[in-house]
Enzyme design. Structure first.
Site, PDB file in Angstrom:
ATOM      1  N   LYS A 258     -13.476  34.670  -5.532  1.00  0.00           N
ATOM      2  CA  LYS A 258     -13.587  35.757  -4.390  1.00  0.00           C
ATOM      3  C   LYS A 258     -12.418  36.372  -3.817  1.00  0.00           C
ATOM      4  O   LYS A 258     -11.294  35.545  -3.886  1.00  0.00           O
ATOM      5  CB  LYS A 258     -14.136  34.544  -3.470  1.00  0.00           C
ATOM      6  CG  LYS A 258     -14.050  35.054  -1.736  1.00  0.00           C
ATOM      7  CD  LYS A 258     -14.941  34.230  -0.804  1.00  0.00           C
ATOM      8  CE  LYS A 258     -14.079  34.161   0.648  1.00  0.00           C
ATOM      9  NZ  LYS A 258     -14.861  33.143   1.384  1.00  0.00           N
TER      10      LYS A 258
ATOM     11  N   LYS B 240     -10.191  38.445  -1.025  1.00  0.00           N
ATOM     12  CA  LYS B 240     -10.167  38.598   0.348  1.00  0.00           C
ATOM     13  C   LYS B 240      -9.986  40.219   0.255  1.00  0.00           C
ATOM     14  O   LYS B 240      -8.874  40.711  -0.537  1.00  0.00           O
ATOM     15  CB  LYS B 240      -8.848  38.032   1.165  1.00  0.00           C
ATOM     16  CG  LYS B 240      -9.297  36.557   1.209  1.00  0.00           C
ATOM     17  CD  LYS B 240     -10.390  36.303   2.206  1.00  0.00           C
ATOM     18  CE  LYS B 240     -10.636  34.973   2.720  1.00  0.00           C
ATOM     19  NZ  LYS B 240     -11.799  34.757   3.764  1.00  0.00           N
TER      20      LYS B 240
ATOM     21  N   ASP C  71     -20.791  35.114   7.295  1.00  0.00           N
ATOM     22  CA  ASP C  71     -20.241  33.657   7.377  1.00  0.00           C
ATOM     23  C   ASP C  71     -19.900  33.699   9.073  1.00  0.00           C
ATOM     24  O   ASP C  71     -20.683  33.048   9.675  1.00  0.00           O
ATOM     25  CB  ASP C  71     -18.793  33.970   6.757  1.00  0.00           C
ATOM     26  CG  ASP C  71     -17.786  32.943   7.076  1.00  0.00           C
ATOM     27  OD1 ASP C  71     -18.138  32.141   7.750  1.00  0.00           O
ATOM     28  OD2 ASP C  71     -16.604  32.824   6.552  1.00  0.00           O
TER      29      ASP C  71
HETATM   30  O1  SMG Z   1     -11.091  26.711   1.766  1.00  0.00           O
HETATM   31  O2  SMG Z   1     -10.692  27.551  -0.085  1.00  0.00           O
HETATM   32  C1  SMG Z   1     -10.803  27.758   1.025  1.00  0.00           C
HETATM   33  C2  SMG Z   1     -10.585  29.044   1.958  1.00  0.00           C
HETATM   34  C3  SMG Z   1     -11.863  29.819   1.586  1.00  0.00           C
HETATM   35  O3  SMG Z   1     -11.755  32.131   2.196  1.00  0.00           O
HETATM   36  C4  SMG Z   1     -11.917  31.049   2.731  1.00  0.00           C
HETATM   37  N1  SMG Z   1     -12.353  30.881   3.847  1.00  0.00           N
HETATM   38  O4  SMG Z   1     -13.766  33.540   5.830  1.00  0.00           O
HETATM   39  O5  SMG Z   1     -14.461  32.332   4.278  1.00  0.00           O
HETATM   40  C5  SMG Z   1     -13.566  32.451   4.961  1.00  0.00           C
HETATM   41  C6  SMG Z   1     -12.038  31.761   5.063  1.00  0.00           C
HETATM   42  C7  SMG Z   1     -11.851  31.369   6.237  1.00  0.00           C
HETATM   43  C8  SMG Z   1     -10.652  30.428   6.449  1.00  0.00           C
HETATM   44  S1  SMG Z   1      -8.983  31.550   6.044  1.00  0.00           S
HETATM   45  C9  SMG Z   1      -7.787  30.742   6.499  1.00  0.00           C
HETATM   46 MG    MG Z   2     -15.655  34.066   4.916  1.00  0.00          MG
END
Ligand code: SMG
Ligand code: MG
Length: 366
Positions: free
Chosen positions: A160, A162, A237
């Site tokens: 994934k 960002k 989400d």
């Molecule tokens: O726990 O591997 C993990 C992080 C996964 O990207 C992740 N979480 O929006 O899904 C999301 C983010 C939120 C937390 S980012 C600090």
């Molecule tokens: Mg997310």
């Protein structure tokens, strides 16, 4: 079970590498742990709120304060089951991450007493779960490719990325060109607006599994409109805080995949209801992550083992986050994490590590 004490423990762990998202960069994880004592049993849980209210309105110090002043007093001294916790806490509006941590700690104590694993209690059907990894925004595309390459070498089964305006089509294209077959998805954490629909449609040619939360959390209708322009499935989400939200978003055509994060929705019991409601409507779910330590990870891996969870989650190995985890580390084997089988969440904090990373403890007694 009679709850005799709630211990709130603040810990701080450095991340192995900075994690940049559209809302900021995390370099350390400050975590609120909830430890309940009940009838000689104890239960542990991790509150997933971040240090600052930048992912959602909750944050560590706020969760700590609301538990101390408003949530723990509603449970202390009462004879209750974990299944009753949500009802007892319902008069307090919001604060789902704080409520989830309390419910999970009580559930852990209850299941440890019964000798039942959380996975068995929830109805898990898998003994190991496929692991995805969430890759932050990087300084350059070559740096991103290096990071993805090493995660794939470790065995992660889904990547994934960002994204945010200015870091979207180019990194996605680069990763897709290098790995034509890898399971790939993106997460914008609300960084775009309805006006970006045409731009986001440029991602369609890269065969993404989904685009996660492109628009503001309150803009469910905007996601439904976006879904008319963009062919890549939309996954919500931040917008989904309850089973009602999930059903509403699905019925409006705003989401065809749901990221289930137990903290965001108030706990594992609500997560199970969301998974069932989504499955009934043909909507796939997967387990999200909030950079949990082993305490929170153990429970997430149990949830990810339910039959409705058909996509790899953000349930990575301990080493993706921490050099030393709070529990025995979760290790990637063949791209999967083993589902804990011991009673309750099935893991315990390691006393030495816990002592070393603790920055404060408050005990609330009934
Ligand atoms: O726990 O591997 C993990 C992080 C996964 O990207 C992740 N979480 O929006 O899904 C999301 C983010 C939120 C937390 S980012 C600090
Ligand atoms: Mg997310």
């Amino acid at each position: 079970m009679r709850i005799s004490a709630v211990e709130l423990r603040r810990v701080r762990l450095p991340l192995v590498a900075p994690f940049r998202t559209s809302f900021g960069t995390q370099t350390t994880r400050e975590v609120l742990l909830v430890h309940v004592l009940a009838d000689g049993a104890e239960g542990w849980a991790e509150c997933v709120a971040l240090e600052e209210p930048v992912y959602s309105s909750e944050y560590v110090a706020g969760a700590h304060a609301v538990i101390t002043a408003h949530l723990a007093p509603r449970l202390l001294g009462a004879d209750l089951t974990a299944e009753e916790v949500a009802t007892l806490l319902a008069p307090v509006k919001g604060h789902r991450m704080a409520k989830a941590a309390l419910e999970t700690a009580v559930l852990d104590a209850q299941l440890r007493t019964a000798g039942t694993s959380l996975a068995a209690y929830l109805g898990a059907t898998k003994t190991r779960v496929p692991a995805g990894v969430s890759v932050g925004i990087m300084a350059s595309v070559p740096a991103l490719l290096d990071a993805v390459e090493s995660y794939l070498a470790e065995g992660y089964l889904r990547i994934k990325l960002k994204i945010e305006p200015g870091w979207d089509v180019e990194p996605v294209r680069a990763v897709r060109e290098r790995w034509p077959d890898v399971l790939l998805q993106v997460d914008a954490n609300t960084a775009y607006t309805r006006a970006d629909a045409g731009h986001l449609a440029r991602l369609d040619e890269y065969g993404l599994l989904l685009i996660e939360q492109p628009l503001d959390e309150d803009d469910v209708v905007g996601h439904a409109l976006l879904a008319r322009t963009v062919r890549t499935p939309i996954c919500l989400d931040e917008s989904i805080e309850s089973v009602g939200d999930a059903v509403d978003a699905i019925e409006r055509g705003a989401t065809t995949v749901v990221n289930v994060k137990p903290g965001r929705v108030g706990g594992y019991l609500e997560s199970k209801r969301i998974a069932a409601a989504c499955a009934e409507r043909g909507v796939a779910v997967w387990c999200g992550g909030m950079l949990e330590t082993g305490i929170g990870r153990a429970a997430n891996v149990a949830l990810a083992a339910l039959p409705e969870f058909t996509l790899p989650g953000d349930t990575s190995a301990s080493s993706r986050y921490y050099a030393t985890d709070l529990t025995a580390p979760f290790v990637l084997r063949d791209g999967h994490l083993d589902v804990p089988t011991g009673p309750g969440i099935g893991v315990d904090p390691l006393p030495d590590v816990l002592a070393e990373v603790t920055t404060g403890v408050e005990v609330i007694e009934g």
